[in-house]
Motif scaffolding. Structure first.
Motif, short mmCIF file in Angstrom:
data_model
loop_
_atom_site.label_atom_id
_atom_site.label_comp_id
_atom_site.label_asym_id
_atom_site.label_seq_id
_atom_site.Cartn_x
_atom_site.Cartn_y
_atom_site.Cartn_z
N PRO A 1 0.81 -1.23 0.00
CA PRO A 1 0.00 0.00 0.00
C PRO A 1 0.83 1.28 0.00
O PRO A 1 0.36 2.33 -0.44
N ALA A 2 2.06 1.20 0.48
CA ALA A 2 2.92 2.38 0.49
C ALA A 2 3.46 2.70 -0.90
O ALA A 2 3.93 3.79 -1.15
N GLY A 3 3.38 1.72 -1.81
CA GLY A 3 3.87 1.93 -3.16
C GLY A 3 5.33 1.57 -3.30
O GLY A 3 6.03 1.30 -2.31
N PRO A 4 5.83 1.54 -4.54
CA PRO A 4 7.25 1.27 -4.78
C PRO A 4 8.15 2.32 -4.12
O PRO A 4 7.70 3.41 -3.75
N ALA A 5 9.43 1.97 -4.00
CA ALA A 5 10.38 2.84 -3.29
C ALA A 5 10.44 4.24 -3.90
O ALA A 5 10.50 5.24 -3.18
N GLY A 6 10.40 4.33 -5.24
CA GLY A 6 10.45 5.64 -5.89
C GLY A 6 9.25 6.50 -5.57
O GLY A 6 9.36 7.73 -5.44
N VAL A 7 8.10 5.87 -5.42
CA VAL A 7 6.88 6.59 -5.07
C VAL A 7 6.94 7.03 -3.61
O VAL A 7 6.57 8.16 -3.26
N GLN A 8 7.40 6.14 -2.74
CA GLN A 8 7.51 6.49 -1.33
C GLN A 8 8.42 7.69 -1.12
O GLN A 8 8.12 8.58 -0.31
N LEU B 1 7.24 15.38 -0.62
CA LEU B 1 6.13 16.32 -0.72
C LEU B 1 5.50 16.59 0.63
O LEU B 1 5.15 17.73 0.95
N VAL B 2 5.37 15.56 1.45
CA VAL B 2 4.81 15.74 2.79
C VAL B 2 5.69 16.68 3.61
O VAL B 2 5.19 17.50 4.40
N ALA B 3 7.00 16.58 3.44
CA ALA B 3 7.92 17.42 4.21
C ALA B 3 7.95 18.87 3.74
O ALA B 3 8.51 19.73 4.42
N ALA B 4 7.35 19.15 2.59
CA ALA B 4 7.38 20.50 2.02
C ALA B 4 6.11 21.27 2.35
O ALA B 4 5.04 20.69 2.51
N GLU C 1 -4.55 7.22 -2.17
CA GLU C 1 -4.49 7.06 -0.72
C GLU C 1 -3.28 6.20 -0.38
O GLU C 1 -2.94 5.26 -1.10
N SER C 2 -2.60 6.55 0.71
CA SER C 2 -1.40 5.83 1.12
C SER C 2 -1.26 5.96 2.63
O SER C 2 -2.03 6.69 3.27
N PRO C 3 -0.28 5.28 3.23
CA PRO C 3 -0.06 5.47 4.67
C PRO C 3 0.22 6.92 5.05
O PRO C 3 0.01 7.31 6.20
N LEU C 4 0.68 7.72 4.09
CA LEU C 4 0.90 9.15 4.34
C LEU C 4 -0.31 9.99 3.98
O LEU C 4 -0.28 11.22 4.09
N GLY C 5 -1.40 9.36 3.54
CA GLY C 5 -2.60 10.07 3.15
C GLY C 5 -2.58 10.46 1.69
O GLY C 5 -1.72 10.04 0.92
N GLU C 6 -3.56 11.28 1.29
CA GLU C 6 -3.61 11.84 -0.07
C GLU C 6 -2.80 13.14 -0.04
O GLU C 6 -3.32 14.20 0.30
N VAL C 7 -1.56 13.04 -0.42
CA VAL C 7 -0.60 14.10 -0.11
C VAL C 7 -0.78 15.36 -0.95
O VAL C 7 -0.20 16.40 -0.63
N SER D 1 -2.82 18.08 7.26
CA SER D 1 -1.79 17.34 8.00
C SER D 1 -2.38 16.62 9.18
O SER D 1 -2.03 15.47 9.47
N ILE D 2 -3.31 17.26 9.86
CA ILE D 2 -3.98 16.62 10.99
C ILE D 2 -4.75 15.40 10.54
O ILE D 2 -4.74 14.34 11.17
N ARG D 3 -5.43 15.51 9.39
CA ARG D 3 -6.19 14.38 8.87
C ARG D 3 -5.26 13.22 8.53
O ARG D 3 -5.61 12.05 8.75
N ARG D 4 -4.08 13.53 7.98
CA ARG D 4 -3.14 12.47 7.58
C ARG D 4 -2.60 11.74 8.78
O ARG D 4 -2.47 10.53 8.79
N HIS D 5 -2.27 12.50 9.83
CA HIS D 5 -1.56 11.91 10.97
C HIS D 5 -2.48 11.58 12.15
O HIS D 5 -2.04 11.00 13.13
N GLY D 6 -3.76 12.00 12.01
CA GLY D 6 -4.76 11.63 13.00
C GLY D 6 -4.52 12.20 14.38
O GLY D 6 -5.00 11.65 15.35
#
Length: 206
Positions: free
Chosen positions: A63-70, A76-79, A107-113, A201-206
């Motif tokens: 579900p996290a996707g391939p390494a390049g996608v992760q 993007l999440v860090a930006a 959708e991913s473990p990091l949410g819809e970024v 961000s709150i929605r992603r990290h709950g």
């Protein structure tokens, strides 16, 4: 003397929609770095080629996707914002860029970024149109993905070879001024969109 609070430094991820090392749009992003205010830290992403073609079977495997996608998602999440410089291929955005956005929209473990992420779009082309149609297509995709796309100012750099020297350095004063306006406006756009970004961000990290 009372010290005034320092303005926050906004971190911005930059994507060039071409894999070519010396593409006009990669050069445009590096020129934007030079013209950006000191409170805007732009970083050009260099590993877009590691993002494979979108395949739901890969999602089912992980579900996290391939390494390049992760890696792209994490960047993007860090930006605080995203700047995309797109070429124009056959009156539309390049497949490699659309493919990356298709992955980021999932959708991913990091949410819809891309949801509620401030995004700015610009582009350069060797021809006379300056990626106008590609930018229109890109904006449509980004809006569909829930991104917060800066409406103005726009930047369409036509006849790109006339704006850069042989080393890829921007030599055009008008182009430099346009990039200054563009990056300053995006800094303000990020600030205006900050409440929505914080909520996402709150929605992603709950």
């Amino acid at each position: 003397m009372i010290a005034l609070p320092l303005a926050p430094v906004r971190r911005v991820l930059c994507l060039a929609g071409s894999l070519r090392r010396d593409s006009w749009n990669r050069r445009l992003l590096h020129a934007a770095i030079d013209q950006a205010p000191s409170t805007l830290a732009l970083t050009v992403y260099t590993d877009l080629a590691a993002v494979p073609l979108f395949d739901e079977d890969l999602e089912q495997h992980d579900p996290a996707g391939p390494a390049g996608v992760q890696a792209l998602r994490a960047a993007l999440v860090a930006a605080d914002g995203l700047v995309i410089a797109t070429p124009e291929y056959n009156h539309s955005l390049p497949g490699v860029l659309k493919n990356a956005l298709d992955w980021l929209s999932r959708e991913s473990p990091l949410g819809e970024v891309l949801v509620d992420k401030p995004v700015a779009v610009l582009g350069a082309s060797a021809g006379p149109w300056g990626t106008r149609l590609a930018q229109a297509s890109l904006r449509q995709v980004l809006h569909t993905c829930g991104a917060l796309v800066m409406p103005t100012p726009t930047l369409f750099m036509a006849n790109a070879a006339a704006h850069f020297d042989g080393h890829g350095t921007l030599i055009d004063d008008a182009g430099a001024q346009a990039l200054q306006r563009f990056t300053r406006a995006f800094e303000q756009w990020i600030g205006r969109m900050a409440p929505a970004t914080a909520e996402a961000s709150i929605r992603r990290h709950g």
